[in-house]
Design a protein around this motif. Structure first.
Motif, PDB file in Angstrom:
ATOM      1  N   ASP A  13      -7.564   4.222   4.926  1.00 28.78           N
ATOM      2  CA  ASP A  13      -7.044   3.299   3.908  1.00 28.78           C
ATOM      3  C   ASP A  13      -7.822   3.377   2.603  1.00 28.78           C
ATOM      4  O   ASP A  13      -7.240   3.276   1.517  1.00 28.78           O
ATOM      5  CB  ASP A  13      -7.075   1.865   4.444  1.00 28.78           C
ATOM      6  CG  ASP A  13      -6.109   1.663   5.600  1.00 28.78           C
ATOM      7  OD1 ASP A  13      -5.185   2.496   5.733  1.00 28.78           O
ATOM      8  OD2 ASP A  13      -6.278   0.688   6.364  1.00 28.78           O
TER       9      ASP A  13
ATOM     10  N   THR B  17       0.843  -1.190   0.000  1.00 31.13           N
ATOM     11  CA  THR B  17       0.000   0.000   0.000  1.00 31.13           C
ATOM     12  C   THR B  17       0.880   1.242   0.000  1.00 31.13           C
ATOM     13  O   THR B  17       2.025   1.208   0.468  1.00 31.13           O
ATOM     14  CB  THR B  17      -0.918   0.033   1.231  1.00 31.13           C
ATOM     15  OG1 THR B  17      -0.117   0.150   2.416  1.00 31.13           O
ATOM     16  CG2 THR B  17      -1.768  -1.240   1.307  1.00 31.13           C
TER      17      THR B  17
ATOM     18  N   THR C 245      -4.115   6.521  -4.939  1.00 35.20           N
ATOM     19  CA  THR C 245      -2.804   5.941  -5.256  1.00 35.20           C
ATOM     20  C   THR C 245      -2.514   5.975  -6.738  1.00 35.20           C
ATOM     21  O   THR C 245      -1.435   6.420  -7.171  1.00 35.20           O
ATOM     22  CB  THR C 245      -2.706   4.501  -4.732  1.00 35.20           C
ATOM     23  OG1 THR C 245      -2.780   4.509  -3.300  1.00 35.20           O
ATOM     24  CG2 THR C 245      -1.391   3.864  -5.164  1.00 35.20           C
TER      25      THR C 245
ATOM     26  N   GLN D 227      -6.202   4.346  -1.026  1.00 34.56           N
ATOM     27  CA  GLN D 227      -6.320   3.442  -2.173  1.00 34.56           C
ATOM     28  C   GLN D 227      -6.901   4.161  -3.389  1.00 34.56           C
ATOM     29  O   GLN D 227      -6.484   3.920  -4.524  1.00 34.56           O
ATOM     30  CB  GLN D 227      -7.185   2.241  -1.808  1.00 34.56           C
ATOM     31  CG  GLN D 227      -7.258   1.174  -2.896  1.00 34.56           C
ATOM     32  CD  GLN D 227      -8.019  -0.050  -2.447  1.00 34.56           C
ATOM     33  OE1 GLN D 227      -8.478  -0.131  -1.307  1.00 34.56           O
ATOM     34  NE2 GLN D 227      -8.162  -1.017  -3.327  1.00 34.56           N
TER      35      GLN D 227
END
Length: 435
Positions: A186, A120, A193, A190
């Motif tokens: 998170d 990640t 990204t 995501q």
């Protein structure tokens, strides 16, 4: 200039990532080829219930250190393992360890990083960028530091076709991104990204580029060199040919293909396999520290070369990297150093190397005896014959379908022609009757 072993005479060296693939090869080569080095301090975090000392002891018992064990039975006395967590303030070191390192370290090799392509963004930034910032800040306090070597990757700037031996500015300021990632959940990380990494294929290459920029911006007065190896594979010669201990990169490919699990993969025939033996990288890294230490100037050692990637992005593209600094570094070394610290891959016999690589994955990763090679070859021959038989049956089936379709096409054509002929005959007959 002094030789490379003379440069390391009496030096105290700090290594991060010493339990990793490149780190342990660096440690072994340093102790074996520079026996006058004083102490190798390695930063190790506790893991799986093992303290750093236990982890290092387990590492030193592996086959990689057999040659060193034979040549220098007391080599372990030069290794000092310290408990540390690089992402923590002041590296998570105790006060006593901080005082020890800041007072004696002469050379730092920063090899620690996450090499997972699917990491990640938040974790990759912590392990590759934040850890580098913490180590740089700590290195500023070292009173005797001569050289800081940062191990990067040749693919840090793989979004460019031609990659110079320079540090390219990132699209986002690393410090601002680190601060932003602290409050993002998170799911949000995501979502952003892919937008952040742009044309790069994964978070690994993106954060390694970030780390290079951090080194440039925050090194202060440190004498820094950056090493950029490409895809690091099994050893070429040292400590013996074909040594490998992981499934990463080509190793997993060779194992999967050798076991008959992997039969096909997507790649480009025109793409260059940028594979480099680990001992070549380590020899060059030790030589880079020698050169940078002797000349007291920042050098960026851009490592290119070789290899196949399991990831489609790298097997389908090629890049061009400059090697001016590599050639310059080699020209500065005397004949004896060139022999002991050899990183001239022009001498490498690729067929022999690839054979040793494949044997190494079997022996050191799978822990299988080479006595099983005849049975393995028979197994591969059997799989090959099955594949040939399957391909033959497939070709026959396709041929029969084609013939059947061709016959049907001919029948349809004959029917159409016959119908047209009958129509024309009827038309002529009708015209004659009217006439």
């Amino acid at each position: 200039m002094v030789t490379i072993p003379e440069f390391y005479l009496g030096k105290n060296v700090l290594i991060t990532g010493a339990t990793g693939f490149m780190g342990k090869v660096l440690l072994e080569k340093l102790l074996r080829s520079c026996p006058a080095v004083k102490t190798a301090y390695i930063l190790v975090r506790p893991k799986a219930g093992q303290n750093p000392q236990a982890r290092v002891q387990e590492m030193l018992n592996c086959k990689l250190f057999d040659r060193l064990r034979d040549e220098q039975p007391d080599f372990k006395e030069k290794i000092v393992a310290l408990s540390s967590e690089l992402t923590q303030p002041e590296l998570g070191l105790s006060q006593a360890d901080k005082e020890l390192l800041t007072s004696c370290i002469n050379i730092v090799f920063h090899c620690a990083a996450t090499v997972r392509f699917n990491e990640t963004l938040k974790d990759a930034m912590q392990l590759n960028v934040v850890a580098t910032r913490q180590l740089l800040a700590f290195a500023q306090l070292m009173k005797k530091l001569e050289v800081f070597i940062h191990v990067s990757t040749a693919y840090a700037h793989c979004n460019r076709k031609h990659i110079e031996e320079v540090i390219y500015p990132p699209p986002v300021d690393p410090k601002k991104l680190i601060d932003a990632l602290e409050w993002m959940d998170d799911g949000l990380v995501q979502d952003i990204t892919r937008k952040l990494i742009g044309e790069r294929p994964n978070t690994y290459t993106y954060t390694k580029a970030m780390a290079e920029y951090v080194v440039q911006q925050e090194c202060g007065n440190l004498n820094v060199a950056i090493v950029r190896p490409s895809i690091v594979g099994a050893s070429w010669k040292e400590p013996f040919p074909g040594w490998i201990d992981n499934f990463n990169g080509p190793s997993g490919l060779f194992i999967a293909a050798g076991k008959g699990i992997l039969r096909t993969m997507r790649a480009s025939n025109s793409a260059v396999a940028d594979l480099i033996p680990v001992d070549v990288v380590i020899n060059m890294t030790l030589a880079a520290a020698w050169y940078s230490g002797v000349h007291r100037m920042m050098k960026i050692i851009n490592r290119l070369h070789r290899s196949m990637m399991l990831v489609e992005y790298f097997t389908s593209h090629s890049w061009v990297w400059n090697t001016d600094n590599i050639n310059m570094l080699m020209s500065q070394m005397n004949p004896e150093d060139k022999k002991v610290f050899n990183f001239d891959v022009r001498q490498l016999h690729w067929a022999e190397y690839m054979e040793n690589y494949c044997m190494g994955t079997k022996k050191y990763v799978l822990n299988e005896e080479l006595s099983g090679l005849p049975a393995a070859r028979k197994h591969l021959i059997k799989l090959r014959n099955i594949r040939y038989a399957f391909n033959t049956i497939l070709v026959v089936l396709i041929w029969r379908v084609f013939i059947a379709r061709s016959q049907m096409a001919r029948n349809i054509w004959y029917f159409v022609v016959s119908l047209c002929y009958k129509f024309l005959s009827y038309f002529r007959a009708s015209s004659t009757m009217r006439y």
